[in-house]
Write a protein that holds these residues in place. Structure first.
Motif, short mmCIF file in Angstrom:
data_model
loop_
_atom_site.label_atom_id
_atom_site.label_comp_id
_atom_site.label_asym_id
_atom_site.label_seq_id
_atom_site.Cartn_x
_atom_site.Cartn_y
_atom_site.Cartn_z
N LEU A 159 0.55 -18.95 3.91
CA LEU A 159 0.00 -17.67 4.45
C LEU A 159 0.94 -16.48 4.34
O LEU A 159 2.10 -16.62 4.37
CB LEU A 159 0.01 -17.90 6.05
CG LEU A 159 -0.45 -16.66 7.00
CD1 LEU A 159 -1.95 -16.31 6.82
CD2 LEU A 159 -0.42 -17.21 8.39
N LEU A 160 0.15 -15.50 4.05
CA LEU A 160 0.80 -14.08 3.30
C LEU A 160 0.45 -13.05 4.16
O LEU A 160 -0.72 -12.25 3.94
CB LEU A 160 0.31 -14.02 1.98
CG LEU A 160 1.32 -14.55 0.74
CD1 LEU A 160 1.19 -16.05 0.82
CD2 LEU A 160 0.78 -14.11 -0.84
N PRO A 161 0.94 -13.12 5.64
CA PRO A 161 0.37 -11.77 6.46
C PRO A 161 0.72 -10.49 5.79
O PRO A 161 1.57 -10.36 4.96
CB PRO A 161 1.06 -12.00 7.74
CG PRO A 161 1.79 -13.17 7.51
CD PRO A 161 1.99 -13.53 6.05
N THR A 162 -0.25 -9.37 5.91
CA THR A 162 0.19 -8.10 5.37
C THR A 162 -0.18 -7.17 6.34
O THR A 162 -0.98 -7.14 7.09
CB THR A 162 -0.72 -7.86 4.00
OG1 THR A 162 -0.29 -6.43 3.59
CG2 THR A 162 -2.33 -7.88 4.15
N ASP A 163 0.46 -5.92 6.41
CA ASP A 163 0.25 -4.83 7.21
C ASP A 163 0.18 -3.60 6.27
O ASP A 163 0.21 -2.40 6.79
CB ASP A 163 1.31 -4.46 8.19
CG ASP A 163 2.78 -4.30 7.62
OD1 ASP A 163 2.66 -4.04 6.45
OD2 ASP A 163 3.78 -4.17 8.60
N GLY A 164 -0.15 -3.82 4.94
CA GLY A 164 -0.06 -2.70 4.03
C GLY A 164 1.11 -1.95 3.83
O GLY A 164 1.18 -0.85 3.23
N ALA A 217 -5.81 -3.42 2.73
CA ALA A 217 -4.76 -4.30 2.44
C ALA A 217 -4.94 -5.64 2.13
O ALA A 217 -4.32 -6.19 1.06
CB ALA A 217 -3.92 -4.40 3.70
N VAL A 218 -6.01 -6.56 2.48
CA VAL A 218 -6.32 -7.62 2.13
C VAL A 218 -6.90 -7.79 0.83
O VAL A 218 -6.45 -8.65 -0.18
CB VAL A 218 -7.48 -8.35 3.13
CG1 VAL A 218 -7.97 -9.49 2.66
CG2 VAL A 218 -6.58 -8.42 4.53
N GLU A 219 -7.64 -6.70 0.50
CA GLU A 219 -7.94 -6.52 -1.07
C GLU A 219 -7.19 -6.43 -1.87
O GLU A 219 -7.10 -6.94 -3.14
CB GLU A 219 -9.27 -5.59 -1.18
CG GLU A 219 -10.03 -5.55 -2.37
CD GLU A 219 -10.41 -6.61 -2.87
OE1 GLU A 219 -10.44 -7.10 -4.25
OE2 GLU A 219 -10.96 -7.58 -2.05
N ARG A 220 -5.85 -5.71 -1.72
CA ARG A 220 -4.78 -5.54 -2.57
C ARG A 220 -4.33 -6.90 -2.72
O ARG A 220 -3.69 -7.07 -4.04
CB ARG A 220 -4.03 -4.57 -2.01
CG ARG A 220 -4.49 -2.94 -2.08
CD ARG A 220 -3.08 -1.90 -1.80
NE ARG A 220 -2.67 -1.92 -0.64
CZ ARG A 220 -3.25 -1.26 0.22
NH1 ARG A 220 -4.25 -0.53 0.05
NH2 ARG A 220 -2.69 -1.30 1.62
N VAL A 221 -3.92 -7.77 -1.65
CA VAL A 221 -3.38 -9.02 -2.07
C VAL A 221 -4.31 -9.86 -3.00
O VAL A 221 -3.87 -10.73 -3.75
CB VAL A 221 -3.22 -9.67 -0.70
CG1 VAL A 221 -2.66 -11.17 -1.03
CG2 VAL A 221 -2.37 -9.00 0.17
N VAL A 258 4.71 -16.57 4.61
CA VAL A 258 5.61 -15.58 3.60
C VAL A 258 5.58 -14.25 4.03
O VAL A 258 4.34 -13.76 4.08
CB VAL A 258 5.34 -15.91 2.06
CG1 VAL A 258 6.39 -15.01 1.30
CG2 VAL A 258 5.61 -17.14 1.74
N MET A 259 6.57 -13.62 4.65
CA MET A 259 6.26 -12.46 5.08
C MET A 259 7.52 -11.47 5.17
O MET A 259 8.57 -12.09 4.97
CB MET A 259 5.94 -12.43 6.84
CG MET A 259 6.84 -13.07 7.56
SD MET A 259 6.15 -13.09 9.20
CE MET A 259 5.51 -11.48 9.60
N GLY A 260 7.64 -10.09 5.08
CA GLY A 260 8.63 -9.42 5.07
C GLY A 260 9.39 -9.20 6.16
O GLY A 260 8.72 -9.39 7.32
N THR A 261 10.69 -8.85 6.27
CA THR A 261 11.57 -8.95 7.46
C THR A 261 11.51 -7.49 7.91
O THR A 261 11.85 -7.25 9.08
CB THR A 261 13.10 -9.19 7.10
OG1 THR A 261 13.46 -8.28 6.09
CG2 THR A 261 13.29 -10.48 6.63
N HIS A 262 11.01 -6.36 7.30
CA HIS A 262 10.78 -5.25 7.97
C HIS A 262 9.50 -4.78 7.53
O HIS A 262 8.95 -4.49 6.27
CB HIS A 262 11.87 -4.13 7.12
CG HIS A 262 13.17 -4.41 7.27
ND1 HIS A 262 13.74 -5.58 6.55
CD2 HIS A 262 14.01 -3.83 8.08
CE1 HIS A 262 15.02 -5.53 7.04
NE2 HIS A 262 15.21 -4.73 7.94
N GLY A 263 8.60 -4.39 8.39
CA GLY A 263 7.34 -3.85 8.46
C GLY A 263 7.17 -2.64 8.58
O GLY A 263 8.07 -1.65 8.36
N GLN A 264 5.90 -2.07 9.29
CA GLN A 264 5.98 -0.69 9.40
C GLN A 264 7.15 0.19 10.54
O GLN A 264 7.25 1.26 10.25
CB GLN A 264 4.66 -0.30 10.10
CG GLN A 264 3.40 -0.85 9.41
CD GLN A 264 3.21 0.26 8.11
OE1 GLN A 264 4.07 0.88 7.59
NE2 GLN A 264 2.00 0.37 7.75
#
Length: 297
Positions: A159-164, A217-221, A258-264
């Motif tokens: 799972l690859l969450p995204t917030d752009g 954001a989802v389309e970019r992934v 799989v996600m970033g440790t720093h989001g928005q």
């Protein structure tokens, strides 16, 4: 296929939490053909700083036994793994970070609970400090990750969450590289946070804008995944992002987040993104945490 991970650091304090992290680290290292480093840190207390080697001898013997136990486990699972063991004195999280930097380690794999972990909502202090300061990805493994043997561990669904955000983009690079290497199915998720909307007409316009942003954001992934031949399913959820990620991971039997440790809201190396922190604290699934300072895989 390129190797996204060439070296894996597995810290151990001989706890059950460390063992959970080690098992997943060994499994991932074997599947990516990575070298394994096993490290145990003897914590130096101020009261013992001038006591000489004799004072540390029993502690270092215990540390040696801890690293050898993990090394033996790794060899029994995959005899072709290249394994290095090390003992260090110092502050655990600093020694782990320094070892990773000096040896140019690609990923650190560790349990979310060490000897002081008391509750599922409390991270072990060493793990938390490593997550806050490491410049390399950290595979954070909860003690109840659901499998008892390395043979039972799979990485079939990521799972690859995204917030752009830029942080999410870096994590996406890692997630896609892992999915390509492991021949995994990838899922991406954007959660429209509705917790602050009031139900007014203005809120409706904001919601529409957030949903459009999520779709982009989802389309970019998806586009990035197609470049590497990875199949990705995309979803838009509503509500608290952390809750949406945890629910999706459970409902879709995800093996790795799989996600970033720093989001928005990330503002510096001493601050975890609040979404990532909540996911790591509550997940029953291992979380591959990618800092914004991580090199591309």
């Amino acid at each position: 296929m390129s190797r996204p991970i060439e070296s894996m650091l597995i810290p151990t304090d001989d706890s059950e939490g460390a063992l959970a992290g080690a098992k997943h680290g060994i499994a991932l290292a074997s599947r990516t053909d990575a070298d394994v480093h096993v490290l145990s840190v003897v914590q130096v207390q101020d009261s013992l700083a001038d006591s000489g080697d004799i004072a540390f001898a029993p502690l270092e013997e215990n540390a040696e036994e801890a690293v050898e136990a993990i090394a033996k486990l790794a060899r029994s699972y995959d005899e072709e793994l290249d394994i290095t063991t090390a003992i260090r004195r110092g502050t655990p999280f600093q020694s782990i970070r320094e070892y990773a930097n000096r040896r140019e380690i690609d990923v650190i794999a560790m349990g979310t609970k060490g000897r002081t972990g008391l509750d599922r909502f409390l991270l072990g202090s060493v793990t938390e400090n490593v997550l806050r300061t490491a410049r390399t990805p950290v595979l954070a493994v909860p003690p109840n990750a659901g499998v008892s043997t390395i043979d039972d561990m799979t990485f079939e669904r990521l799972l690859l969450p995204t917030d752009g955000s830029d942080g999410a983009a870096i994590a996406t690079e890692w997630g896609i590289a892992l999915a390509a290497c492991l021949e995994s199915m990838a899922h991406t998720l954007y959660s429209v946070d509705t917790t602050r909307l009031t139900g007014t007409q203005e809120s409706g316009e904001i919601l529409d804008a957030l949903e459009r942003r999520g779709e982009e954001a989802v389309e970019r992934v998806r586009e990035r995944a197609r470049d590497d031949g990875v199949s990705v399913s995309g979803s838009i959820a509503t509500g608290s992002p952390a809750n949406a990620i945890l629910t999706y991971a459970t409902d879709h039997d995800v093996d790795l987040i799989v996600m970033g440790t720093h989001g928005q809201t990330g503002i510096g190396q001493w601050f975890l993104g609040s979404v990532t922190e909540n996911v790591v604290r509550q997940a029953d699934t291992p979380v591959f945490c990618v800092p914004v300072s991580a090199n591309s895989p």
